[in-house]
Design a protein around this motif. Structure first.
Motif, PDB file in Angstrom:
ATOM      1  N   ALA A 195      13.228 -71.371  34.154  1.00 19.91           N
ATOM      2  CA  ALA A 195      11.853 -71.774  33.880  1.00 19.91           C
ATOM      3  C   ALA A 195      10.863 -70.629  34.004  1.00 19.91           C
ATOM      4  CB  ALA A 195      11.447 -72.911  34.823  1.00 19.91           C
ATOM      5  N   GLY A 196      11.238 -69.564  34.717  1.00 17.94           N
ATOM      6  CA  GLY A 196      10.348 -68.420  34.892  1.00 17.94           C
ATOM      7  C   GLY A 196      10.616 -67.308  33.891  1.00 17.94           C
ATOM      8  N   GLY A 197      11.548 -67.491  32.962  1.00 19.43           N
ATOM      9  CA  GLY A 197      11.829 -66.482  31.956  1.00 19.43           C
ATOM     10  C   GLY A 197      12.883 -65.468  32.358  1.00 19.43           C
ATOM     11  N   ALA A 198      13.492 -65.610  33.537  1.00 18.39           N
ATOM     12  CA  ALA A 198      14.568 -64.713  33.943  1.00 18.39           C
ATOM     13  C   ALA A 198      15.849 -65.085  33.200  1.00 18.39           C
ATOM     14  CB  ALA A 198      14.796 -64.805  35.449  1.00 18.39           C
ATOM     15  N   VAL A 199      16.646 -64.084  32.865  1.00 23.87           N
ATOM     16  CA  VAL A 199      17.887 -64.332  32.127  1.00 23.87           C
ATOM     17  C   VAL A 199      18.980 -64.657  33.133  1.00 23.87           C
ATOM     18  CG1 VAL A 199      19.626 -63.349  30.588  1.00 23.87           C
ATOM     19  CG2 VAL A 199      17.202 -62.826  30.236  1.00 23.87           C
ATOM     20  N   MET A 200      19.533 -65.857  33.029  1.00 27.73           N
ATOM     21  CA  MET A 200      20.575 -66.279  33.941  1.00 27.73           C
ATOM     22  C   MET A 200      21.956 -66.251  33.291  1.00 27.73           C
ATOM     23  SD  MET A 200      19.523 -70.323  34.047  1.00 27.73           S
ATOM     24  CE  MET A 200      21.095 -70.877  34.667  1.00 27.73           C
ATOM     25  N   GLY A 201      22.034 -65.817  32.026  1.00 31.02           N
ATOM     26  CA  GLY A 201      23.335 -65.721  31.372  1.00 31.02           C
ATOM     27  C   GLY A 201      23.191 -65.556  29.864  1.00 31.02           C
ATOM     28  N   VAL A 202      24.363 -65.523  29.185  1.00 27.65           N
ATOM     29  CA  VAL A 202      24.423 -65.389  27.731  1.00 27.65           C
ATOM     30  C   VAL A 202      25.143 -66.610  27.182  1.00 27.65           C
ATOM     31  CG1 VAL A 202      25.314 -64.035  25.795  1.00 27.65           C
ATOM     32  CG2 VAL A 202      24.499 -62.883  27.854  1.00 27.65           C
ATOM     33  N   LEU A 203      24.543 -67.257  26.185  1.00 30.24           N
ATOM     34  CA  LEU A 203      25.180 -68.420  25.590  1.00 30.24           C
ATOM     35  C   LEU A 203      26.420 -67.983  24.811  1.00 30.24           C
ATOM     36  CD1 LEU A 203      24.808 -71.522  25.187  1.00 30.24           C
ATOM     37  CD2 LEU A 203      23.916 -70.947  22.914  1.00 30.24           C
ATOM     38  N   LEU A 204      27.541 -68.652  25.076  1.00 31.46           N
ATOM     39  CA  LEU A 204      28.800 -68.332  24.412  1.00 31.46           C
ATOM     40  C   LEU A 204      29.049 -69.278  23.240  1.00 31.46           C
ATOM     41  CD1 LEU A 204      31.059 -67.743  27.553  1.00 31.46           C
ATOM     42  CD2 LEU A 204      30.032 -66.002  26.054  1.00 31.46           C
ATOM     43  N   PRO A 205      29.888 -68.869  22.278  1.00 28.55           N
ATOM     44  CA  PRO A 205      30.261 -69.781  21.190  1.00 28.55           C
ATOM     45  C   PRO A 205      30.986 -71.002  21.753  1.00 28.55           C
ATOM     46  CG  PRO A 205      30.897 -67.518  20.670  1.00 28.55           C
ATOM     47  CD  PRO A 205      30.500 -67.538  22.125  1.00 28.55           C
ATOM     48  N   ASN A 206      31.226 -71.953  20.898  1.00 26.84           N
ATOM     49  CA  ASN A 206      31.910 -73.187  21.283  1.00 26.84           C
ATOM     50  C   ASN A 206      33.182 -72.878  22.073  1.00 26.84           C
ATOM     51  OD1 ASN A 206      33.064 -75.676  21.493  1.00 26.84           O
ATOM     52  ND2 ASN A 206      33.061 -76.128  19.300  1.00 26.84           N
TER      53      ASN A 206
END
Length: 614
Positions: A542-553
């Protein structure tokens, strides 16, 4: 130059000077003028002195029938066989050559080229009835023997003559002297046409000037050699016709003709046998391919200024008809674009003229460069603006047929795949998913910047890209250094529709589990309805910090997961990957929430479209 060739050269000159007196001399001994003109002989040798000629004629007479000796002009003495009718002479010439009984450069001559007879002594062969083809179709077996030592005769085994004798003999071709005489009658344009045809065939590389110098002669001789003719360097009338007919067949296959379009204000030559007018779709006039030629022509016509010219320059390079590999050149008033891929080669030119932008594109299948270059040169040379008239902005446009993938009827080049990525430092380094860059011949960031792959982690599905030109992003990622709170709100920034929208979208959801379905510690399970284009995008708190990378299916093969199940690789694994490859990521433990508008703006500034082109 051998004695035999020298005699042949002299004989041609003598023909034009003494033909009438010779006929009169021959007919005075009893032969009619008609008969003398219809006698054909095979000249097998010539000698500069009577004594040498007598020695050689006796040698031939011992092995061949019908041997005669005549003075042939000047101080030359010819040894001939005959006389024959035309058919018999052609048959006998070929048969004796194949048997190795006479020299390979023996040729057919005529009564009006023969003067006083010196062998046999006291004979007058000019009064002899000529042998017909049936009389000349056999060689006695005892004559098919090896030539005596010193003879200039090839030792060739006599072939079976029977199949040869059944073939019709082609008409006699010109001698070298006759060819030279007929060549002198050609005007400059006819001579230039021969040079053009020789150039097309790949034999002539010099200027098309109509002057038959050493270069032209060498090219003629090379053509004659490849076609099985004697390489004299002087084309006979028949050979010139053959060469030009071959070239004209190519011209006919192109059907180059002038085209004038008043509506577009353009005049240009087009390959009319390969394309045909299809439609107007401003600012283009479309000519589609005819049959299976694969050739296309597009004329360009629109009212505009330098900004219009520059905009068109950029737009054209996004089209399928303009491959990306090739030279480009743009100046204040014109541009050219060339491109080649595995299927086509394309040339485009446009210029500011008469208050308009006008030009053309020629699209040609790969592998037919000679014909393509001929058409292109004609189009360049003939292209003319007819004045300020240009296509109306709405010419030919039909709302029912318009498409985002088409620009005025031309297909826009699209990538094989587009995914998301985001900046991870101030230098413009981009992190994305490995899926987005696998098997690509070219990778772009935001469609405008070409990037190179710096590193790939196949195990975790990550790839690091470095743009080929330095970038200065408005924002880059700051990674969360503390564990995110379970069930907290998250958002993924990504190009959900793979570039059809000009900016990334935010997809909201929640953090459902800090591990994968099988307990993988490096994964976070999200309840979030992501699309394939979102893969590689940053997962934000919610604060704009990156908590990870979205992976493909992540669904196993043969199994479908419920809607809204997505997975992200956590920040710890990502930052380790970055550090291992020379990127020092920014870190944050801030937990404050951003306003949705601020969050969306921050996400847009750091998120990029990664496109794979093949």
């Amino acid at each position: 130059m051998t004695k035999r060739i020298a005699a042949a050269l002299f004989t041609g000159l003598a023909t034009s000077l003494i033909s009438l007196p010779v006929i009169a001399q021959q007919t005075s001994s009893g032969a009619t003028g008609v008969q003398a003109e219809n006698l054909f002989w095979i000249q097998i040798e010539a000698q500069p002195t009577l004594s040498e000629a007598e020695a050689r004629v006796r040698n031939y007479a011992a092995r061949l029938e019908g041997v005669n000796g005549f003075r042939i002009g000047g101080n030359w003495y010819g040894i001939v066989l005959g006389p024959y009718t035309e058919d018999a002479a052609n048959i006998q010439l070929r048969t004796l050559r194949n048997a190795g009984l006479i020299p390979r450069d023996s040729f057919i001559t005529f009564s009006n080229r023969l003067r006083q007879q010196f062998w046999p002594v006291g004979a007058n062969a000019l009064n002899t009835n000529p042998l017909e083809a049936s009389d000349a179709d056999q060689i006695p077996a005892d004559q098919a023997q090896q030539p005596a030592e010193g003879d200039q005769i090839a030792a060739v085994t006599q072939p079976d003559a029977s199949p040869i004798l059944t073939q019709p003999e082609p008409p006699r071709d010109e001698t070298r002297r006759e060819a030279l005489d007929s060549e002198r009658l050609l005007d400059r344009d006819a001579r230039k046409a021969l040079q053009v045809a020789l150039q097309w065939e790949g034999y002539y590389t010099s200027a098309i000037d109509g002057a038959f110098g050493a270069g032209t002669r060498r090219s003629m001789a090379a053509w004659q050699t490849d076609k099985g003719y004697d390489p004299t360097g002087i084309l006979t009338t028949r050979q010139r016709e053959e060469l030009l007919a071959s070239f004209q067949a190519v011209i006919a296959s192109l059907g180059i003709r002038p085209y004038e379009d008043i509506q577009a204000g353009i005049s240009v030559a087009i390959p009319g046998a390969m394309v045909e007018f299809a439609r107007y779709e401003a600012p283009f006039v479309h000519f589609d391919t005819t049959g299976d030629s694969g050739v296309r022509v597009v004329l360009i016509s629109q009212t505009g200024d330098q900004d219009t010219l520059y905009g068109l320059y950029d737009i054209l390079q996004s089209l399928e008809i303009v491959p990306v590999d090739g030279p480009r050149e743009r100046n204040k008033s014109s541009f050219t674009i060339e491109g080649t891929d595995s299927r086509i080669t394309s040339y485009t030119q446009a210029q500011l003229v008469d208050g308009t932008v006008k030009g053309f594109t020629l699209i040609w299948p790969l592998g037919d460069e000679k014909r393509r270059n001929m058409v292109l040169q004609d189009m360049k040379a003939s292209f003319t603006s007819l004045g300020p008239q240009a296509l109306a902005d709405n010419a030919g446009l039909d709302a029912a047929t318009q498409s985002l993938d088409l620009l005025s009827g031309l297909e826009i080049r699209t990538p094989e795949m587009s995914r998301s990525g985001f900046y991870v430092d101030a230098k413009g380094t981009v992190l994305t998913t490995a899926e987005a860059v696998t098997g690509c011949s070219r990778i772009t960031v935001n469609e405008d910047y070409v990037a190179d792959i710096s590193a790939v982690d196949e195990a975790h599905g990550l790839a690091l890209l470095t743009p080929q030109v330095p970038l200065a992003p408005l924002a880059h990622a700051a990674f969360l250094t503390v564990d995110p709170r379970l069930k907290s709100d998250v958002a993924v920034a990504g190009y959900s529709y793979e570039g059809r929208l000009s900016a990334p979208s935010l997809t909201y959801g929640s953090l459902s589990e800090l591990t994968g379905l099988n307990g993988e510690a490096e994964l976070n399970r999200l309840t979030l309805a992501a699309l394939p284009g979102d893969a590689g995008g940053p997962v934000l708190d919610a604060g704009g910090a990156v908590m990870g990378v979205l992976l493909p299916n992540q669904a196993p093969a043969g199994r479908t997961l419920p809607d809204g199940v997505s997975f992200a690789l956590d920040a710890g694994v990502v930052t380790s990957f970055l550090a291992d490859h020379g990127v020092t990521p920014d870190a944050t433990d801030a937990a404050a929430s951003l306003d949705p508008v601020e969050l969306s703006a921050r996400a847009a500034d750091m998120t990029v479209l990664v496109s794979c082109w093949k």
